[in-house]
Design a protein around this motif. Structure first.
Motif, PDB file in Angstrom:
ATOM      1  N   GLY A  29       0.812  -1.212   0.000  1.00 29.17           N
ATOM      2  CA  GLY A  29       0.000   0.000   0.000  1.00 29.17           C
ATOM      3  C   GLY A  29       0.849   1.267   0.000  1.00 29.17           C
ATOM      4  O   GLY A  29       0.565   2.222  -0.721  1.00 29.17           O
ATOM      5  N   HIS A  30       1.911   1.267   0.811  1.00 30.73           N
ATOM      6  CA  HIS A  30       2.778   2.451   0.850  1.00 30.73           C
ATOM      7  C   HIS A  30       3.423   2.713  -0.507  1.00 30.73           C
ATOM      8  O   HIS A  30       3.552   3.861  -0.930  1.00 30.73           O
ATOM      9  N   ARG A  31       3.833   1.643  -1.164  1.00 28.96           N
ATOM     10  CA  ARG A  31       4.456   1.819  -2.483  1.00 28.96           C
ATOM     11  C   ARG A  31       3.464   2.435  -3.461  1.00 28.96           C
ATOM     12  O   ARG A  31       3.790   3.360  -4.196  1.00 28.96           O
ATOM     13  N   VAL A  32       2.239   1.897  -3.452  1.00 32.77           N
ATOM     14  CA  VAL A  32       1.216   2.397  -4.376  1.00 32.77           C
ATOM     15  C   VAL A  32       0.959   3.883  -4.111  1.00 32.77           C
ATOM     16  O   VAL A  32       0.925   4.695  -5.034  1.00 32.77           O
ATOM     17  N   ILE A  33       0.806   4.240  -2.846  1.00 31.25           N
ATOM     18  CA  ILE A  33       0.460   5.624  -2.492  1.00 31.25           C
ATOM     19  C   ILE A  33       1.543   6.596  -2.977  1.00 31.25           C
ATOM     20  O   ILE A  33       1.260   7.584  -3.648  1.00 31.25           O
ATOM     21  N   ASN A  34       2.801   6.319  -2.632  1.00 35.40           N
ATOM     22  CA  ASN A  34       3.865   7.233  -3.055  1.00 35.40           C
ATOM     23  C   ASN A  34       3.959   7.324  -4.579  1.00 35.40           C
ATOM     24  O   ASN A  34       4.136   8.394  -5.143  1.00 35.40           O
ATOM     25  N   ILE A  56      11.322   6.659  -4.900  1.00 34.65           N
ATOM     26  CA  ILE A  56      10.221   7.146  -4.046  1.00 34.65           C
ATOM     27  C   ILE A  56       9.187   6.042  -3.807  1.00 34.65           C
ATOM     28  O   ILE A  56       8.592   5.953  -2.739  1.00 34.65           O
ATOM     29  N   THR A  57       9.016   5.182  -4.790  1.00 35.08           N
ATOM     30  CA  THR A  57       8.092   4.045  -4.636  1.00 35.08           C
ATOM     31  C   THR A  57       8.672   3.026  -3.655  1.00 35.08           C
ATOM     32  O   THR A  57       8.045   2.685  -2.644  1.00 35.08           O
ATOM     33  N   ILE A 137      15.668  15.844  -0.828  1.00 33.78           N
ATOM     34  CA  ILE A 137      14.288  16.007  -1.333  1.00 33.78           C
ATOM     35  C   ILE A 137      13.688  14.636  -1.658  1.00 33.78           C
ATOM     36  O   ILE A 137      12.554  14.332  -1.288  1.00 33.78           O
ATOM     37  N   ILE A 138      14.477  13.802  -2.311  1.00 38.86           N
ATOM     38  CA  ILE A 138      13.973  12.477  -2.701  1.00 38.86           C
ATOM     39  C   ILE A 138      13.660  11.641  -1.452  1.00 38.86           C
ATOM     40  O   ILE A 138      12.585  11.061  -1.322  1.00 38.86           O
ATOM     41  N   ARG A 139      14.616  11.607  -0.538  1.00 40.82           N
ATOM     42  CA  ARG A 139      14.431  10.808   0.682  1.00 40.82           C
ATOM     43  C   ARG A 139      13.260  11.298   1.526  1.00 40.82           C
ATOM     44  O   ARG A 139      12.430  10.517   1.977  1.00 40.82           O
ATOM     45  N   LEU A 140      13.222  12.623   1.730  1.00 43.63           N
ATOM     46  CA  LEU A 140      12.175  13.171   2.607  1.00 43.63           C
ATOM     47  C   LEU A 140      10.791  13.085   1.969  1.00 43.63           C
ATOM     48  O   LEU A 140       9.795  12.932   2.669  1.00 43.63           O
ATOM     49  N   SER A 141      10.739  13.161   0.636  1.00 44.85           N
ATOM     50  CA  SER A 141       9.444  12.997  -0.034  1.00 44.85           C
ATOM     51  C   SER A 141       8.915  11.593   0.224  1.00 44.85           C
ATOM     52  O   SER A 141       7.726  11.399   0.495  1.00 44.85           O
TER      53      SER A 141
END
Ligand SMILES: [Zn+2]
Length: 332
Positions: A29-34, A56-57, A137-141
């Protein structure tokens, strides 16, 4: 004796399985959301986020992976609102300072701090954008997307987070992993364009309060259905790779999913929209920096690649299919 021993072993195995699966939104679910949130962004942001969509995924699950390794990480993922009394949760101070004053930091840390964490990471991401720090930015996003996702899970708003207090042990992974893995490919993830959030603090609270309001049906419907269908129909055994798992059966999952009447999809869609809205808000508040100019150094790229590699499923593990992007509605 042998039988008792093996069933004992089996139940130990099952409880380990349930524990490791008691993650927020499940990894899936987390992967889908991001991933879906990237598609809400305006063109000025989309290029940069699309270039790093894989990271990010995959790293949407990072905060859960460091949960037991990093001190102070665990309470960032939930807020046990019921601890504060029947209606007291509605009066919880939304500002961290006020909440500490009223309840003490120890109490807050003991019962979870997810809405304050969302605010903190919103601030951190804005800051990274101001500095033009591509890697941060990538990590925190990815991190911010995770905490926002958690805020939308009803079982993240209660002390009874895995049904352990109501004889419904395992319901956490059922709602947030099993159901999305079975049905997310049918969901509509087209949530429209990201919009600026005037008051991020209040929006973070809306998410967790919405979760707490949805909690009653999550628990009640499962209980009703268990009474109707009985344990025989409730459980099934499925082989994944070399292991056999006790899972909520497909007919039970379907009946529960139908009873929830789109709740999982609605909470996922709201997560996606809120993640997109927050990323956009950080960028606007940072003065709309030109993200396309931000490049990673070779060393930074290497570090991110290495982190990605660690997240790849190990051999024999099959990951459920991830929707790649939202299906466009006709006429869009
Ligand atoms: Zn989490």
């Amino acid at each position: 004796m042998k039988k008792i021993f093996s069933s004992l072993l089996f139940s130990i195995f099952l409880s380990i399985f349930c524990i490791t699966n008691a993650y927020s939104w499940g990894f899936y679910g987390h992967r889908v959301i991001n991933r879906m949130a990237v598609y809400t962004l305006p063109p000025e942001m989309f290029g940069f986020y699309k270039a790093h969509i894989q990271y990010i995924t995959e790293n949407a699950v990072n905060p859960d992976r460091r949960r037991y390794a990093v001190e102070g990480e665990a309470p960032r993922h939930y807020l046990d609102m019921d601890i504060y009394g029947d209606s007291a949760w509605l009066k919880l101070p939304h500002r961290w300072k006020d909440a500490v004053e009223k309840y003490s930091e120890d109490t807050l840390m003991a019962y979870g701090i997810v809405p304050w964490t969302v605010e903190k990471f919103r601030w951190k991401l804005t800051n990274a954008m101001e500095r033009g720090d591509a890697k941060a930015i990538i990590r925190l996003s990815a991190d911010l997307g995770h905490y926002i996702g958690d805020s939308h899970v009803p079982l993240h708003s209660t002390e009874n987070y895995n049904g352990q207090l109501s004889g419904q042990y395992g319901i956490h992974g059922f709602w947030e992993s099993r159901l999305p893995e079975l049905y997310a490919l049918q969901y509509d993830f087209f949530v429209g364009k990201a919009q600026y959030v005037e008051n991020t603090q209040e929006r973070a609270w809306e998410a967790i309060i919405g979760s707490h309001i949805a909690l009653d049906s999550v628990l009640r419907f499962e209980k009703q259905l268990t009474q109707q269908m009985g344990d025989d129909q409730k459980w099934s055994y499925e082989t994944r790779g070399s292991t056999t798992q006790k899972l909520y059966s497909r007919p039970f999952s379907k009946a529960y999913h139908d009873m929830l009447n789109g709740q999982v999809e609605r909470r996922m869609r709201q997560s996606i929209k809120t993640v997109g809205d927050f990323w956009l808000t950080c960028w606007v508040d940072a003065g709309q920096p030109d993200l396309n100019k931000l490049l990673l150094s070779d060393k930074e790229q290497e570090e991110l690649d290495k982190e990605m590699k660690e997240l790849e499923p190990s051999e024999g593990q099959s990951a459920p299919t991830l929707p790649q992007k939202p299906r466009e509605h006709e006429g869009h």
